[in-house]
Motif scaffolding. Structure first.
Motif, short mmCIF file in Angstrom:
data_model
loop_
_atom_site.label_atom_id
_atom_site.label_comp_id
_atom_site.label_asym_id
_atom_site.label_seq_id
_atom_site.Cartn_x
_atom_site.Cartn_y
_atom_site.Cartn_z
N ASP A 68 0.89 -1.16 0.00
CA ASP A 68 0.00 0.00 0.00
C ASP A 68 0.93 1.22 0.00
O ASP A 68 1.17 1.84 1.03
CB ASP A 68 -0.90 -0.02 1.23
N SER A 69 1.44 1.54 -1.20
CA SER A 69 2.49 2.55 -1.30
C SER A 69 2.07 3.93 -0.81
O SER A 69 2.86 4.60 -0.13
CB SER A 69 2.99 2.63 -2.75
N PRO A 70 0.86 4.42 -1.13
CA PRO A 70 0.50 5.76 -0.64
C PRO A 70 0.58 5.87 0.88
O PRO A 70 0.90 6.93 1.41
CB PRO A 70 -0.94 5.94 -1.15
N ASN A 71 0.26 4.77 1.59
CA ASN A 71 0.29 4.78 3.04
C ASN A 71 1.56 4.13 3.61
O ASN A 71 1.67 3.94 4.83
CB ASN A 71 -0.94 4.07 3.61
N GLU A 72 2.48 3.80 2.73
CA GLU A 72 3.74 3.16 3.13
C GLU A 72 3.47 1.98 4.05
O GLU A 72 3.95 1.92 5.19
CB GLU A 72 4.69 4.17 3.78
N ALA A 73 2.71 1.02 3.55
CA ALA A 73 2.33 -0.14 4.34
C ALA A 73 2.55 -1.42 3.54
O ALA A 73 2.64 -1.40 2.30
CB ALA A 73 0.88 -0.04 4.79
N ILE A 74 2.65 -2.52 4.25
CA ILE A 74 2.78 -3.85 3.65
C ILE A 74 1.73 -4.75 4.30
O ILE A 74 1.50 -4.69 5.51
CB ILE A 74 4.18 -4.45 3.89
N ILE A 75 1.09 -5.58 3.48
CA ILE A 75 0.07 -6.50 3.98
C ILE A 75 0.49 -7.92 3.64
O ILE A 75 0.65 -8.27 2.46
CB ILE A 75 -1.31 -6.20 3.37
N TYR A 76 0.73 -8.73 4.67
CA TYR A 76 1.08 -10.14 4.50
C TYR A 76 -0.19 -10.98 4.64
O TYR A 76 -1.00 -10.73 5.54
CB TYR A 76 2.09 -10.58 5.56
N SER A 77 -0.35 -11.96 3.78
CA SER A 77 -1.54 -12.81 3.89
C SER A 77 -1.56 -13.51 5.24
O SER A 77 -2.62 -13.71 5.83
CB SER A 77 -1.56 -13.85 2.76
N ASP A 78 -0.37 -13.87 5.76
CA ASP A 78 -0.27 -14.48 7.09
C ASP A 78 1.17 -14.33 7.56
O ASP A 78 2.06 -15.03 7.10
CB ASP A 78 -0.66 -15.96 7.03
N ALA A 79 1.38 -13.42 8.48
CA ALA A 79 2.74 -13.16 8.97
C ALA A 79 3.21 -14.25 9.92
O ALA A 79 4.38 -14.27 10.31
CB ALA A 79 2.79 -11.80 9.69
N GLY A 80 2.32 -15.16 10.31
CA GLY A 80 2.69 -16.23 11.23
C GLY A 80 3.23 -17.47 10.57
O GLY A 80 3.57 -18.45 11.25
N ILE A 81 3.31 -17.47 9.24
CA ILE A 81 3.81 -18.65 8.53
C ILE A 81 5.25 -18.93 8.93
O ILE A 81 6.10 -18.04 8.94
CB ILE A 81 3.71 -18.42 7.01
N ASN A 82 5.54 -20.17 9.29
CA ASN A 82 6.90 -20.55 9.64
C ASN A 82 7.09 -22.05 9.45
O ASN A 82 6.12 -22.80 9.29
CB ASN A 82 7.24 -20.13 11.07
#
Length: 657
Positions: A112-126
């Motif tokens: 989300d470049s205008p808001n300088e953000a990143i969205i991960y589908s699932d940041a808990g993947i490991n």
């Protein structure tokens, strides 16, 4: 990939790619570079993060060189950790690690470049505990402390969570400097949460190896619940610290970005309100996209910061910029030490620079008039008038080499004087390295004069006179931090300066390549085709005029190439390491240091009629870089910045080393 190349070239290109592809490509490229011989040296040279005792601290007994850490979400597989470790990071977070593997058939990352953000589908993947142990067993490639974030399975009971966490701590303790414990569940009753945390702390002390434990507080953990928890449990009495996370679970996925800073500030204030002990370390990691963000979090009580999305949107120079801002905050308000004695070291470099300037002016006058000196005539065994009768263009060609050398000498002298007067005198580490490297190259290039058997007595005499000044200037230098306020915000002036820095770095590299090429040509074939076209003669024909003519011309060319390379090293190191907002003297150094070389090189070609476009194309290209670099850097270096922290007391509520 410093900020001046990232902001101007790589980020626009990478942001045209899908986010996951861009991330994987970047990390793979950086990781590959760090693994090749000399790769880490290149990374350090581009960024040149200077370690400072002011930044050194201990987090729960763990020695840290810098207060900036890397959040695990940026490089979850550790692909580029060896490269990233060179950016001025003090520690690296790894995780989350769960007892069982947590995967997804479709891993999606959005920007989300205008808001300088990143969205991960699932940041808990490991990859789970077993695979994590196997990965950590392999060589890491760096010596930074690893902060392992272990997470209990969502939805489990406090007892189940405790068993999982203890099992992971026991299995990972050999590799962890500390553990981030991610176990808070908003669905648990407050009493159950408190009992769980107390029991976990007690049982962890019974493990074979005990490592510091920091409570991981998710960014979206309800503030009201956190306040209630902080009121009823004193973390500072049992825990080594706390970590404020950087992601929020939304309908689209796990979100992190610049707008997370207000939430992070709220949680930092809440935790620090109830845990004021100096031994309790607080780490904040959400919404840090510029140095000012880090400072504001530290003002509220954070001891350390971790970066995630800020590295993507601001660039790899962010840790270095934060470190420099922290140094300034810790020393501002103190009285700046007086410059070192003029005669101790830096004054001798000033004399060396003045000597180069005076010598360059004298050489220019000679090269533009008589061209050759008595010892040149003695070496040739031929009077200039006879040589002029054989080919009137030869002396003009020699004049063109010697005038350009003279202009380069003046440029070097100006750069040396400025670096000594404004940097070396204040103990600036980067100016010492710049001067040492450039001068060492310059003095070594003397031997290029001997490539064709011609010994230049005047050059030898000048070198003997200047060498002691160089040696004296390098002794007893006490390095000190800069008392100049660094840049804190990613505003338009800063972004424009990245283009200016790109121009100047490219100029330095171009001049260095030019110096190497000219020196190589000078000690081998002597001429390029355009030279022979101008002279209307071949080397054989010149040799027939005088068999010592080629060695004399070769000596001029090799000497000029060596001087140009020395000049380029000084210009390049200034452009790479020295540019900081409000440093007016640097802009004047670029301006005054570049003018003599360009004026000498272009004017002499016009004067003697050597105007071949292909031959002068590199000079035109360099001039374009020089002019645009000065224009883009002018607002940043000459106008400075409004202080976004005006009114704050020096060192107020600041983390202690």
């Amino acid at each position: 990939m410093p900020d001046w190349s990232y902001q101007t070239i790589f980020r626009p290109l990478l942001f045209r790619l899908p986010a996951k592809l861009a991330r994987d490509f970047t990390l793979q490229a950086m990781g590959s570079l760090s693994r090749i011989p000399g790769g880490s040296f290149i990374i350090r040279t581009m960024g040149h993060m200077e370690a400072s005792p002011i930044l050194e601290s201990k987090l729960a007994g763990i020695p840290l060189r810098y207060p900036v850490g890397l959040s695990s979400g940026l490089d979850p597989n550790g692909t580029a950790h060896k490269a990233l470790a060179q950016f001025g990071l003090g520690f690296i977070e790894i995780g989350p690690v769960t007892i069982e593997e947590h995967t997804s058939s479709s891993i999606v990352i959005q920007r989300d470049s205008p808001n300088e953000a990143i969205i991960y589908s699932d940041a808990g993947i490991n990859e789970g505990l077993h695979q994590m142990v196997a990965r950590l067993r392999a060589k890491q490639g760096h010596g930074l402390p690893l902060m392992l974030r272990i997470k209990s399975t969502p939805g489990c009971t406090p007892l189940q969570a405790r068993k999982e966490l203890l099992a992971m701590m026991e299995a990972l303790s050999y590799y962890a400097a500390s553990f981030y414990i991610e176990t808070l569940d908003a669905n648990w009753a407050l009493a159950d949460t408190i009992a769980h945390l107390q029991a976990l702390q007690q049982e962890a002390r019974m493990l074979p190896t005990v490592k510091p434990m920091l409570l991981y507080i998710p960014l979206d953990y309800p503030l009201e619940a956190l306040e209630q928890l902080m009121e009823l449990i004193k973390l500072e009495q049992a825990w080594s610290g706390a970590v404020i996370g950087d992601t929020i679970r939304t309908a689209e996925g796990d979100w992190t970005g610049r707008a997370a800073k207000p939430l992070t500030l709220d949680k930092v204030r809440c935790v620090r309100l109830y845990n004021r002990s100096a031994s309790f370390s607080l780490i904040a990691s959400g919404g840090i996209h510029q140095p000012l963000d880090a400072l504001e979090l530290m003002d509220e009580g954070a001891d350390y910061v971790q970066i995630n999305s800020g590295l993507v949107y601001s660039g790899p120079g962010l840790p270095k910029r934060i470190n420099e801002a922290v140094i300034y905050e810790k020393i501002r308000g103190e009285e700046e030490p007086l410059p070192a004695s003029f005669w101790l070291n830096w004054g001798w470099m000033c004399f060396l620079g003045i000597g180069m300037i005076v010598g360059g002016f004298l050489a220019w006058v000679i090269a533009a008039t008589v061209v050759v000196l008595p010892y040149d005539i003695s070496f040739l065994g031929m009077e200039p008038r006879i040589l002029d009768q054989a080919n009137p263009l030869v002396l003009q060609f020699m004049s063109h080499d010697r005038v350009t050398l003279a202009g380069t000498m003046i440029s070097i002298g100006i750069l040396y004087y400025q670096l000594a007067r404004h940097g070396l005198s204040k103990g600036q580490h980067w100016t010492k390295i710049a001067l040492f490297t450039s001068a060492a190259v310059g003095f070594t290039s003397f031997f290029l004069f001997l490539g064709h058997g011609y010994f230049d007595p005047l050059h030898a005499l000048v070198s003997l006179l200047l060498l002691p000044m160089f040696i004296l200037s390098m002794r007893g230098i006490k390095e000190r931090p800069s008392w100049e306020r660094p840049n804190l915000v990613n505003d338009r002036t800063w972004r424009l300066a990245q283009w200016g820095q790109l121009m100047m770095v490219t100029l330095g590299i171009s001049l260095a390549i030019g110096g190497i090429v000219i020196s190589t040509v000078g000690i081998t074939q002597v001429f390029v085709p355009q030279d022979l076209t101008y002279l209307c003669m071949t080397p054989t024909m010149l040799n027939e005029i005088n068999e010592r003519l080629l060695p004399l011309i070769a000596h001029d060319r090799a000497g000029f190439g060596g001087a140009l390379f020395s000049d380029a090293i000084a210009m390049l190191t200034i452009a790479l390491w020295g540019i900081n907002q409000g440093q007016r003297w640097l802009w004047w150094t670029f301006l005054l240091g570049g003018l003599p070389g360009f004026i000498a090189g272009l004017s002499v070609h016009l004067t003697i009629g050597y105007t071949d476009f292909i031959h002068l194309l590199p000079a035109y290209f360099a001039l374009m870089l020089y002019v645009f670099g000065l224009v883009f850097l002018y607002p940043y270096l000459m106008k400075g910045q409004k202080n976004p922290r005006a009114g704050l007391l020096p060192n107020a509520n600041y983390p202690k080393s």
